[in-house]
Design an enzyme around this catalytic site. Structure first.
Site, PDB file in Angstrom:
ATOM      1  N   GLU A  93      -9.856  16.631  -5.165  1.00 17.54           N
ATOM      2  CA  GLU A  93     -11.058  17.220  -5.981  1.00 17.54           C
ATOM      3  C   GLU A  93     -11.324  18.515  -5.234  1.00 17.54           C
ATOM      4  O   GLU A  93     -11.704  19.568  -5.706  1.00 17.54           O
ATOM      5  CB  GLU A  93     -12.042  16.194  -5.898  1.00 17.54           C
ATOM      6  N   GLY A 129     -11.051  12.683  -2.594  1.00 22.23           N
ATOM      7  CA  GLY A 129     -11.866  14.052  -2.599  1.00 22.23           C
ATOM      8  C   GLY A 129     -11.069  15.217  -1.879  1.00 22.23           C
ATOM      9  O   GLY A 129     -11.501  16.493  -2.459  1.00 22.23           O
ATOM     10  N   GLU A 185      -8.579   6.405  -5.867  1.00 22.77           N
ATOM     11  CA  GLU A 185      -9.983   5.746  -5.740  1.00 22.77           C
ATOM     12  C   GLU A 185      -9.669   4.312  -6.306  1.00 22.77           C
ATOM     13  O   GLU A 185     -10.305   3.561  -5.763  1.00 22.77           O
ATOM     14  CB  GLU A 185     -10.980   6.662  -6.343  1.00 22.77           C
ATOM     15  N   ALA A 244     -12.642  11.264   0.960  1.00 23.20           N
ATOM     16  CA  ALA A 244     -13.827  10.750   1.635  1.00 23.20           C
ATOM     17  C   ALA A 244     -13.445   9.977   2.651  1.00 23.20           C
ATOM     18  O   ALA A 244     -12.672   9.279   2.530  1.00 23.20           O
ATOM     19  CB  ALA A 244     -14.804  10.266   0.357  1.00 23.20           C
TER      20      ALA A 244
HETATM   21  N1  DAK Z   1     -10.943   7.755   5.289  1.00 20.16           N
HETATM   22  C1  DAK Z   1     -10.971   7.353   6.489  1.00 20.16           C
HETATM   23  N2  DAK Z   1      -9.842   7.326   7.534  1.00 20.16           N
HETATM   24  C2  DAK Z   1      -8.770   7.655   6.784  1.00 20.16           C
HETATM   25  C3  DAK Z   1      -8.563   8.139   5.531  1.00 20.16           C
HETATM   26  C4  DAK Z   1      -9.550   8.139   4.590  1.00 20.16           C
HETATM   27  N3  DAK Z   1      -9.809   8.784   3.263  1.00 20.16           N
HETATM   28  N4  DAK Z   1      -7.345   8.395   5.361  1.00 20.16           N
HETATM   29  C5  DAK Z   1      -6.853   7.927   6.562  1.00 20.16           C
HETATM   30  N5  DAK Z   1      -7.535   7.700   7.426  1.00 20.16           N
HETATM   31  C6  DAK Z   1      -7.350   7.222   8.883  1.00 20.16           C
HETATM   32  C7  DAK Z   1      -6.670   5.778   8.821  1.00 20.16           C
HETATM   33  O1  DAK Z   1      -7.684   4.882   8.761  1.00 20.16           O
HETATM   34  C8  DAK Z   1      -5.931   5.769  10.206  1.00 20.16           C
HETATM   35  O2  DAK Z   1      -7.059   5.880  11.174  1.00 20.16           O
HETATM   36  P1  DAK Z   1      -6.790   4.839  12.590  1.00 20.16           P
HETATM   37  O3  DAK Z   1      -6.166   3.522  12.053  1.00 20.16           O
HETATM   38  O4  DAK Z   1      -5.372   5.629  13.225  1.00 20.16           O
HETATM   39  O5  DAK Z   1      -8.100   4.573  13.339  1.00 20.16           O
HETATM   40  C9  DAK Z   1      -5.516   7.302  10.339  1.00 20.16           C
HETATM   41  O6  DAK Z   1      -6.276   8.233   9.344  1.00 20.16           O
HETATM   42  C10 DAK Z   1      -4.189   7.683  10.022  1.00 20.16           C
HETATM   43  O7  DAK Z   1      -3.950   6.898   8.710  1.00 20.16           O
HETATM   44  P2  DAK Z   1      -2.719   6.080   8.404  1.00 20.16           P
HETATM   45  O8  DAK Z   1      -2.120   5.472   9.671  1.00 20.16           O
HETATM   46  O9  DAK Z   1      -2.839   5.373   7.050  1.00 20.16           O
HETATM   47  O10 DAK Z   1      -1.580   7.143   8.100  1.00 20.16           O
HETATM   48  P3  DAK Z   1      -0.392   7.284   7.272  1.00 20.16           P
HETATM   49  O11 DAK Z   1       0.323   8.573   7.460  1.00 20.16           O
HETATM   50  O12 DAK Z   1       0.527   6.117   7.322  1.00 20.16           O
HETATM   51  O13 DAK Z   1      -1.016   7.175   5.719  1.00 20.16           O
HETATM   52  C11 DAK Z   1      -2.627   8.092   3.789  1.00 20.16           C
HETATM   53  C12 DAK Z   1      -1.651   8.306   5.132  1.00 20.16           C
HETATM   54  C13 DAK Z   1      -3.071   9.250   3.605  1.00 20.16           C
HETATM   55  C14 DAK Z   1      -1.470   7.812   2.773  1.00 20.16           C
HETATM   56  C15 DAK Z   1      -3.325   6.797   4.429  1.00 20.16           C
HETATM   57  O14 DAK Z   1      -4.098   7.005   5.516  1.00 20.16           O
HETATM   58  C16 DAK Z   1      -4.274   6.641   2.908  1.00 20.16           C
HETATM   59  O15 DAK Z   1      -3.824   6.019   1.888  1.00 20.16           O
HETATM   60  N6  DAK Z   1      -5.478   7.209   3.090  1.00 20.16           N
HETATM   61  C17 DAK Z   1      -6.670   6.801   1.971  1.00 20.16           C
HETATM   62  C18 DAK Z   1      -6.638   7.622   1.048  1.00 20.16           C
HETATM   63  C19 DAK Z   1      -7.427   7.370   0.071  1.00 20.16           C
HETATM   64  O16 DAK Z   1      -7.661   6.241  -0.453  1.00 20.16           O
HETATM   65  N7  DAK Z   1      -8.316   8.475  -0.407  1.00 20.16           N
HETATM   66  C20 DAK Z   1      -9.479   8.218  -1.339  1.00 20.16           C
HETATM   67  C21 DAK Z   1     -10.521   8.047  -0.379  1.00 20.16           C
HETATM   68  S1  DAK Z   1     -12.223   7.674  -1.529  1.00 20.16           S
HETATM   69  C22 DAK Z   1     -18.655  11.186  -4.129  1.00 20.16           C
HETATM   70  C23 DAK Z   1     -17.786  12.134  -4.313  1.00 20.16           C
HETATM   71  C24 DAK Z   1     -16.235  11.944  -3.814  1.00 20.16           C
HETATM   72  C25 DAK Z   1     -15.806  10.801  -3.015  1.00 20.16           C
HETATM   73  C26 DAK Z   1     -16.667   9.673  -3.045  1.00 20.16           C
HETATM   74  C27 DAK Z   1     -17.998  10.083  -3.653  1.00 20.16           C
HETATM   75  N8  DAK Z   1     -19.852  11.041  -4.586  1.00 20.16           N
HETATM   76  C28 DAK Z   1     -20.259  12.269  -5.343  1.00 20.16           C
HETATM   77  C29 DAK Z   1     -20.992  10.375  -4.317  1.00 20.16           C
HETATM   78  C30 DAK Z   1     -14.551  10.611  -2.859  1.00 20.16           C
HETATM   79  C31 DAK Z   1     -13.881   9.444  -2.670  1.00 20.16           C
HETATM   80  C32 DAK Z   1     -12.589   9.250  -2.147  1.00 20.16           C
HETATM   81  O17 DAK Z   1     -12.022  10.354  -1.784  1.00 20.16           O
END
Ligand code: DAK
Length: 258
Positions: free
Chosen positions: A112, A109, A132, A66
């Site tokens: 998922e 997500g 998460e 997400a």
């Molecule tokens: N959201 C927003 N931006 C993201 C992102 C994300 N999930 N993942 C990456 N980006 C953005 C980074 O902020 C960065 O943006 P800038 O700084 O350039 O503006 C750009 O993409 C490149 O990212 P990195 O510089 O970090 O790139 P790397 O290759 O070094 O690393 C990475 C890639 C994927 C390992 C890292 O970006 C990372 O750890 N990303 C976050 C992964 C994460 O925590 N995912 C889980 C998110 S929570 C729901 C249902 C589902 C959900 C929620 C509610 N309901 C039913 C209510 C789901 C929740 C989730 O998925």
């Protein structure tokens, strides 16, 4: 003009490929992208010419979850109002087989989304995970249920509780991915499988998907009853007559979906 967040491609007859297209955010699932996915899945479900859907990303990311920037300051009421679960259900309810072609990150997500597809073709080096817990929340798109079902409780709990990633090869070995293939072959292999399915009777394919998925939530007896009824139903189709006649006449079948 900004690029569309979802690209619609037709790599082969009967195959609709939906490509997540937010490379600047590792294909994070923004609300706009989720809504577009729902719209395109519904369109594919309604279009008789579409037999199989492939969901793909790019070489760096299938989807990194997400959009955290969209959620960071949200309240409970904001989250409820977004109706993400409804959008998720709509994505899951595609009547055609859906194949995830996963390269790069499939996190949160994104993982998922792959889990709710019918098949997952993963690159050997893809990075799956449910991180998460590391940002103070838990999965919300089915990860706590579908990851456990896909790879078993104790392996799933390790990944859910630590947020650690696992590779496409490991995903295949644990039963989350249908195949693990070299990175540069993922999309082509997903389309190849889609073509194979697109040549089959769409009525039989639809019944198969429906019975297999419904059966997962049913006691065995109820699932078997559903299977028998669907099988009997297919004997009223021209495709069943054609499939069996083609076998007996030693020729390839030509299914019309009737
Ligand atoms: N959201 C927003 N931006 C993201 C992102 C994300 N999930 N993942 C990456 N980006 C953005 C980074 O902020 C960065 O943006 P800038 O700084 O350039 O503006 C750009 O993409 C490149 O990212 P990195 O510089 O970090 O790139 P790397 O290759 O070094 O690393 C990475 C890639 C994927 C390992 C890292 O970006 C990372 O750890 N990303 C976050 C992964 C994460 O925590 N995912 C889980 C998110 S929570 C729901 C249902 C589902 C959900 C929620 C509610 N309901 C039913 C209510 C789901 C929740 C989730 O998925």
């Amino acid at each position: 003009m900004t690029a569309p967040v979802l690209l619609v491609e037709e790599p082969a007859p009967g195959v609709r490929l939906l490509r997540l297209n937010r490379p600047e955010a590792r294909n994070a699932l923004s609300m706009a992208l989720r809504r577009e996915l729902v719209r395109c899945i519904a369109q594919a479900s309604d279009d008789a010419a579409v037999r199989v859907v492939v969901i793909a990303g790019n070489e760096r990311a299938f989807a990194a979850g997400a959009d955290i920037k969209e959620m960071a300051n949200a309240s409970t009421v904001d989250m409820m109002a977004r109706g993400v679960l409804g959008l998720w259900r709509a994505t899951a309810s595609c009547t055609k087989p859906v194949i995830a072609a996963v390269r790069g990150y499939a996190l949160g997500g994104g993982c998922e989304l792959a889990l709710l597809c019918d098949m997952v073709i993963a690159s050997e080096t893809a990075r799956f995970g449910q991180p998460e817990i590391r940002i103070g929340i838990i999965p919300g798109g089915g990860g706590t249920q579908r990851l456990v079902a896909a790879i078993g409780k104790h392996r799933a709990m390790k990944y859910l509780l630590t947020g650690a990633m696992f590779s496409g090869r490991e995903a295949f070995e644990m039963g989350l991915a249908s195949e693990a293939v070299p990175d540069d072959q993922v999309d082509a292999r997903a389309v190849e499988l889609a073509c194979e399915i697109a040549a089959l009777s769409p009525l039989a394919v639809q019944q198969l998907k429906d019975v297999a998925l419904r059966g997962m939530d049913l006691p065995l007896d109820a699932g078997l009853a559903l299977e028998t009824k669907a099988l009997h139903l297919l004997f009223s189709t021209e495709d069943q007559k054609e499939g069996m006649a083609a076998f007996i006449e030693k020729r390839p079948p030509k299914f019309e979906g009737r």
